[in-house]
Design a protein around this motif. Structure first.
Motif, PDB file in Angstrom:
ATOM      1  N   ASP A 248       0.728  -1.132  -0.013  1.00 51.75           N
ATOM      2  CA  ASP A 248      -0.062   0.047   0.113  1.00 51.75           C
ATOM      3  C   ASP A 248       0.747   1.318  -0.088  1.00 51.75           C
ATOM      4  OD1 ASP A 248       0.964  -0.404   2.535  1.00 51.75           O
ATOM      5  OD2 ASP A 248      -0.968  -0.182   3.618  1.00 51.75           O
ATOM      6  N   SER A 249       2.204   1.183  -0.192  1.00 48.54           N
ATOM      7  CA  SER A 249       3.031   2.299  -0.177  1.00 48.54           C
ATOM      8  C   SER A 249       4.239   2.150  -0.824  1.00 48.54           C
ATOM      9  CB  SER A 249       3.257   3.031   1.287  1.00 48.54           C
ATOM     10  OG  SER A 249       4.195   1.938   1.651  1.00 48.54           O
ATOM     11  N   GLU A 250       4.841   2.936  -1.368  1.00 50.41           N
ATOM     12  CA  GLU A 250       6.229   3.059  -2.067  1.00 50.41           C
ATOM     13  C   GLU A 250       7.183   2.422  -1.266  1.00 50.41           C
ATOM     14  OE1 GLU A 250       7.188   6.510  -4.522  1.00 50.41           O
ATOM     15  OE2 GLU A 250       9.362   5.560  -4.586  1.00 50.41           O
TER      16      GLU A 250
ATOM     17  N   SER B 269       6.198   6.910 -12.329  1.00 51.78           N
ATOM     18  CA  SER B 269       7.617   7.194 -11.966  1.00 51.78           C
ATOM     19  C   SER B 269       8.450   6.015 -12.095  1.00 51.78           C
ATOM     20  CB  SER B 269       7.547   7.597 -10.486  1.00 51.78           C
ATOM     21  OG  SER B 269       7.215   6.591  -9.680  1.00 51.78           O
TER      22      SER B 269
ATOM     23  N   GLU C 178       0.594   7.726 -10.863  1.00 52.85           N
ATOM     24  CA  GLU C 178       1.688   8.562 -10.415  1.00 52.85           C
ATOM     25  C   GLU C 178       3.010   7.835 -10.270  1.00 52.85           C
ATOM     26  OE1 GLU C 178       2.623  11.947  -7.660  1.00 52.85           O
ATOM     27  OE2 GLU C 178       0.558  12.436  -8.398  1.00 52.85           O
ATOM     28  N   PHE C 179       2.531   6.816  -9.490  1.00 54.27           N
ATOM     29  CA  PHE C 179       3.751   5.752  -9.087  1.00 54.27           C
ATOM     30  C   PHE C 179       4.025   4.887  -9.963  1.00 54.27           C
ATOM     31  CE2 PHE C 179       4.871   1.819  -6.838  1.00 54.27           C
ATOM     32  CZ  PHE C 179       6.241   2.106  -6.961  1.00 54.27           C
TER      33      PHE C 179
ATOM     34  N   PHE D 122      -3.322   2.690  -2.237  1.00 55.27           N
ATOM     35  CA  PHE D 122      -3.295   4.027  -3.012  1.00 55.27           C
ATOM     36  C   PHE D 122      -4.156   4.360  -3.654  1.00 55.27           C
ATOM     37  CE2 PHE D 122       0.720   1.364  -3.643  1.00 55.27           C
ATOM     38  CZ  PHE D 122       2.053   2.383  -3.742  1.00 55.27           C
ATOM     39  N   SER D 123      -4.471   5.800  -3.562  1.00 55.82           N
ATOM     40  CA  SER D 123      -5.576   6.220  -4.435  1.00 55.82           C
ATOM     41  C   SER D 123      -5.157   5.973  -5.977  1.00 55.82           C
ATOM     42  CB  SER D 123      -5.812   7.763  -4.231  1.00 55.82           C
ATOM     43  OG  SER D 123      -4.734   8.522  -4.698  1.00 55.82           O
ATOM     44  N   GLU D 124      -6.200   6.210  -6.649  1.00 51.22           N
ATOM     45  CA  GLU D 124      -6.210   6.014  -8.141  1.00 51.22           C
ATOM     46  C   GLU D 124      -5.039   6.862  -8.952  1.00 51.22           C
ATOM     47  OE1 GLU D 124     -10.793   4.835  -9.353  1.00 51.22           O
ATOM     48  OE2 GLU D 124      -9.256   5.791 -10.802  1.00 51.22           O
ATOM     49  N   SER D 125      -5.038   8.192  -8.245  1.00 52.24           N
ATOM     50  CA  SER D 125      -4.150   9.226  -8.915  1.00 52.24           C
ATOM     51  C   SER D 125      -2.653   8.861  -8.359  1.00 52.24           C
ATOM     52  CB  SER D 125      -4.589  10.518  -8.560  1.00 52.24           C
ATOM     53  OG  SER D 125      -4.484  10.791  -7.187  1.00 52.24           O
ATOM     54  N   GLU D 126      -2.563   8.517  -7.008  1.00 58.78           N
ATOM     55  CA  GLU D 126      -1.206   7.989  -6.649  1.00 58.78           C
ATOM     56  C   GLU D 126      -0.765   6.877  -7.147  1.00 58.78           C
ATOM     57  OE1 GLU D 126      -2.050   9.260  -1.693  1.00 58.78           O
ATOM     58  OE2 GLU D 126      -2.404   7.066  -2.511  1.00 58.78           O
ATOM     59  N   LEU D 127      -1.525   5.876  -7.671  1.00 56.36           N
ATOM     60  CA  LEU D 127      -0.934   4.408  -8.196  1.00 56.36           C
ATOM     61  C   LEU D 127      -0.580   5.015  -9.550  1.00 56.36           C
ATOM     62  CD1 LEU D 127      -1.110   1.515  -8.073  1.00 56.36           C
ATOM     63  CD2 LEU D 127      -2.864   1.890  -9.721  1.00 56.36           C
TER      64      LEU D 127
END
Ligand SMILES: *Cc1c(COP(=O)(O)O)cnc(C)c1O
Length: 255
Positions: free
Chosen positions: A103-105, A151, A147-148, A140-145
């Protein structure tokens, strides 16, 4: 309540291409043995300590967490599906066939480092927060995902040149797909819409991986969409799930 019958019923209802993970958390090993004897080979656990101790119990019975030969049909595929703290990755990475709850980088980095230390590759799913209710905020939210993912795909030129840098790619994890939980509501239309949304996101990410054509993150292994639990697995399957995680409908209610 009969575990063998429950499994048989589920296998009838779930299409062949969809994997069934029997979620055995909080239940004793004896109940897992019952499911195992009925042919079930994929189990899910959500707490590192319990995950590890159950694997040890099965090792004691001669059942490994990975195939010991090409024809081995006795081993168990253990999936880790709960919240994982970075200081607990050592209990999980060596044994998990898949870690579904990344759930996180930060956590992915810890898994990557542990896998590197062990000289292995760790199969992971990224957890996406799709539920509208506030009970489960994990993921992750959709936008965070998105973006990740971007990246990962575009921030590094080559794996060698980036050693030690902060945006070093994750060389010891294999990105296998997404996992999500719908809102815990009776409104199956809402549940369906949330699963559909995750399915669309899965397709978007797959397309990006395909387009980037990165040997580090090939779209060919991005093949798993884990969604659906006891009360909503039928809806999840209808919305494109490739893997359902079912506990209560197999083992009964947890303590
Ligand atoms: C407990 C759990 C399940 C299984 O839930 P049931 O309602 O018992 O089928 C599935 N997925 C996750 C992430 C869980 O924590």
């Amino acid at each position: 309540m009969n575990i063998e019958d429950n499994l048989a019923k589920l296998r009838e209802e779930i299409p062949d291409g969809v994997k069934l993970i029997a979620v055995s958390k909080f239940h004793p090993a004896s109940m897992i043995v019952e499911a195992y004897n009925a042919g079930q080979r994929r189990f899910g656990e959500s707490r590192p300590q319990e995950f590890k101790s159950k694997i040890d119990e099965f090792l004691g019975m001669g059942v490994s967490y990975r195939p010991v030969s090409a024809s081995d049909k006795a081993w168990i595929e253990w999936h880790f599906i709960g919240h994982l703290q970075t200081n607990k990755v050592k209990m999980v990475v060596p044994y998990a066939s898949m870690i579904e709850s990344v759930d996180s980088e930060h956590l992915l980095r810890a898994i990557d480092m542990e896998a590197e230390r062990l000289g292995m590759k760790s199969d992971v799913l990224l957890e996406v927060h799709i539920a509208s209710d506030e009970q489960t905020k994990q993921g992750f939210s959709e936008s965070e995902l998105l973006e990740f993912i971007d990246s990962l795909l575009y921030s590094t030129e080559s794996p060698c040149s980036s050693a030690g840098s902060n945006d070093a790619p994750f060389l010891h994890v294999r990105l296998r797909g997404l996992m999500g939980m719908a809102s815990n509501v009776g409104d199956m239309k809402q549940v369906h819409d949330e699963f559909e949304e995750l399915h669309s996101l899965f397709n978007v990410v797959r397309e990006r991986l395909k387009k980037a054509d990165s040997p580090l993150y090939p779209c060919s292994i991005f093949d798993t969409l884990s969604m659906g639990m006891s009360h909503d697995y039928k809806v999840a399957v209808a919305a494109g799930s490739t893997e359902v995680r079912v506990g209560t409908a197999i083992f009964g209610s947890r303590q």
